[in-house]
Design an enzyme around this catalytic site. Structure first.
Site, mmCIF file in Angstrom:
data_model
loop_
_atom_site.group_PDB
_atom_site.id
_atom_site.type_symbol
_atom_site.label_atom_id
_atom_site.label_comp_id
_atom_site.label_asym_id
_atom_site.label_seq_id
_atom_site.Cartn_x
_atom_site.Cartn_y
_atom_site.Cartn_z
ATOM 1 N NE ARG A 1 -3.004 -1.386 4.097
ATOM 2 C CZ ARG A 1 -4.190 -1.303 3.954
ATOM 3 N NH1 ARG A 1 -5.413 -2.610 4.138
ATOM 4 N NH2 ARG A 1 -5.065 -0.232 3.075
ATOM 5 C CD1 TRP B 1 -13.042 -5.317 -9.059
ATOM 6 C CD2 TRP B 1 -12.472 -4.057 -11.794
ATOM 7 N NE1 TRP B 1 -12.710 -5.781 -9.868
ATOM 8 C CE2 TRP B 1 -13.066 -5.908 -11.340
ATOM 9 C CE3 TRP B 1 -12.422 -3.654 -12.979
ATOM 10 C CZ2 TRP B 1 -11.225 -6.125 -12.330
ATOM 11 C CZ3 TRP B 1 -12.007 -4.241 -13.739
ATOM 12 C CH2 TRP B 1 -11.225 -5.737 -13.883
ATOM 13 N NE ARG C 1 -7.550 2.157 -5.698
ATOM 14 C CZ ARG C 1 -6.447 2.241 -5.192
ATOM 15 N NH1 ARG C 1 -5.180 2.453 -6.239
ATOM 16 N NH2 ARG C 1 -6.044 1.750 -3.799
ATOM 17 C CB SER D 1 -8.025 -3.515 2.147
ATOM 18 O OG SER D 1 -7.387 -2.517 2.876
ATOM 19 N NE ARG E 1 -1.107 6.354 1.364
ATOM 20 C CZ ARG E 1 -2.765 5.811 2.256
ATOM 21 N NH1 ARG E 1 -1.678 5.857 3.206
ATOM 22 N NH2 ARG E 1 -1.983 4.308 2.164
ATOM 23 C CB THR F 1 -12.869 -8.816 -4.943
ATOM 24 O OG1 THR F 1 -13.145 -8.317 -3.665
ATOM 25 C CG2 THR F 1 -12.306 -9.572 -4.961
ATOM 26 C CG HIS G 1 0.060 2.583 -9.615
ATOM 27 N ND1 HIS G 1 -0.243 1.749 -8.081
ATOM 28 C CD2 HIS G 1 -0.969 2.699 -9.916
ATOM 29 C CE1 HIS G 1 -0.857 1.869 -7.975
ATOM 30 N NE2 HIS G 1 -1.881 2.538 -8.971
ATOM 31 N NE ARG H 1 -7.897 0.348 5.678
ATOM 32 C CZ ARG H 1 -7.827 1.992 5.247
ATOM 33 N NH1 ARG H 1 -8.131 2.243 6.632
ATOM 34 N NH2 ARG H 1 -7.603 2.545 4.393
ATOM 35 C CG LEU I 1 10.205 -17.571 -3.956
ATOM 36 C CD1 LEU I 1 10.281 -17.158 -2.403
ATOM 37 C CD2 LEU I 1 10.677 -16.060 -3.880
ATOM 38 C CG ASP J 1 -2.048 0.743 0.963
ATOM 39 O OD1 ASP J 1 -2.946 1.293 -0.147
ATOM 40 O OD2 ASP J 1 -2.924 0.919 1.638
HETATM 41 C C1 IPE Z 1 -5.292 -3.071 -0.381
HETATM 42 O O1 IPE Z 1 -4.961 -1.246 -0.567
HETATM 43 C C2 IPE Z 1 -5.554 -3.351 -1.556
HETATM 44 C C3 IPE Z 1 -3.963 -3.650 -1.961
HETATM 45 C C4 IPE Z 1 -3.034 -3.353 -1.255
HETATM 46 C C5 IPE Z 1 -4.379 -4.894 -3.648
HETATM 47 P P1 IPE Z 1 -6.051 -0.434 -0.580
HETATM 48 O O2 IPE Z 1 -5.255 0.816 -1.528
HETATM 49 O O3 IPE Z 1 -6.583 -1.119 -2.101
HETATM 50 O O4 IPE Z 1 -7.315 -1.081 0.485
HETATM 51 P P2 IPE Z 1 -7.879 1.152 1.409
HETATM 52 O O5 IPE Z 1 -8.870 1.050 -0.384
HETATM 53 O O6 IPE Z 1 -7.289 1.137 1.975
HETATM 54 O O7 IPE Z 1 -8.799 -0.193 2.453
HETATM 55 C C1 IPE Z 2 -1.559 -0.152 -3.822
HETATM 56 O O1 IPE Z 2 -1.055 1.477 -3.646
HETATM 57 C C2 IPE Z 2 -1.593 -0.327 -4.875
HETATM 58 C C3 IPE Z 2 -2.881 -1.176 -5.101
HETATM 59 C C4 IPE Z 2 -4.106 -0.583 -3.958
HETATM 60 C C5 IPE Z 2 -3.067 -1.658 -6.401
HETATM 61 P P1 IPE Z 2 -2.298 2.342 -3.431
HETATM 62 O O2 IPE Z 2 -2.927 2.774 -5.363
HETATM 63 O O3 IPE Z 2 -3.408 2.271 -2.471
HETATM 64 O O4 IPE Z 2 -1.397 4.162 -2.887
HETATM 65 P P2 IPE Z 2 -3.056 4.974 -1.715
HETATM 66 O O5 IPE Z 2 -3.034 4.091 -0.680
HETATM 67 O O6 IPE Z 2 -3.171 5.828 -2.788
HETATM 68 O O7 IPE Z 2 -1.482 5.684 -1.240
HETATM 69 MG MG MG Z 3 -3.815 2.375 -0.845
#
Ligand code: IPE
Ligand code: IPE
Ligand code: MG
Length: 232
Positions: free
Chosen positions: A178, A65, A67, A186, A20, A62, A33, A184, A127, A16
């Protein structure tokens, strides 16, 4: 081997903070990304070096989507690029790739690439790398129950559920990590997390490297795992 200690068997990672990380650098989320993919490679190499057997990455939930479409597409392109370059990147490494999630809603080209990498690497076991794509812990359990119903199974046991998860031989994670400060799950590995050690770090996923991996392992080794029993 890390500091001469028995490595965790399975580490699962909620990557995550890509967005940011990018925002702080005035870059588009996509750049975060992309940098996140480099962090995946570092995590894979470090996991192997320390003798970890299974590493699982949460790449698309799941719920992701929700986004914007162009962000979803760039995530899918990065995943496709990662698997298509996998043989070259990890040449001679004998890593196995598994995909977990509902692939039926993903673009056809991506599904072809995903199926192909799983097929090409299925004999390897140095692995085991699992990637959750359109993965949800609840969806996985519902999927397992539906498979049991299809097979006219009654009196369902815990073993029946486990045997029908996306990857039925995946051991429960010893660590769920995480990044990016959120505390959390998620919807990640809801069945498998029962006795996982949850580790949360503030650094964003694109910053993840061997030093951070070491910090996570240091924290893990401080934990006293009892599994409901008493201290040995
Ligand atoms: C969790 O991250 C999903 C992945 C890392 C693929 P999110 O950024 O989607 O989670 P929330 O919305 O903050 O809970
Ligand atoms: C994790 O980073 C990647 C995925 C959830 C696919 P985020 O895209 O959730 O990054 P933040 O949480 O917005 O910083
Ligand atoms: Mg995120």
């Amino acid at each position: 081997m890390y500091k001469g200690k028995q490595p965790p068997n399975h580490i699962a990672i909620i990557m995550d903070g890509n967005g940011r990380w990018a925002k702080e650098r005035f870059l588009p989320r996509k750049a975060g990304h992309k940098k996140g993919v480099d962090a995946i490679k570092k995590a894979v190499y470090t996991a192997e070096e320390y003798g970890i057997k299974y590493i699982t990455f949460y790449a698309f939930s799941t719920e992701n989507w929700k986004r914007p479409k162009d962000e979803i597409n760039s995530l899918f392109s990065l995943i496709e690029e990662f698997v298509n370059k996998f043989d070259k990147e990890f040449k001679g490494k004998e890593y196995r790739i598994n995909i977990m999630g509902d692939l039926s809603k993903l673009p056809d080209d991506l599904v072809l690439s995903l199926n192909s990498i799983c097929e090409r690497t299925k004999a390897f076991d140095k692995l085991i790398i699992n990637i959750g794509i359109n993965y949800g812990g609840r969806d996985e359990i519902v999927h397992a129950v539906n498979k049991l119903i299809e097979n006219n199974k009654t009196n369902i046991s815990e073993k029946d559920i486990k045997d029908n998860l996306y990857i039925n031989y995946l051991p429960d994670p010893d660590i769920i990590l995480r990044t990016a400060g959120e505390k959390r799950l998620s919807n990640f590995l809801l069945w498998q997390c029962a006795y996982s050690e949850l580790i949360f770090i503030d650094e964003y996923w694109p910053e993840f490297d061997k030093d951070l991996f070491d910090r996570v392992l240091d924290e893990y080794y401080l934990r006293n795992r009892r599994f409901g029993g008493l201290n040995a």
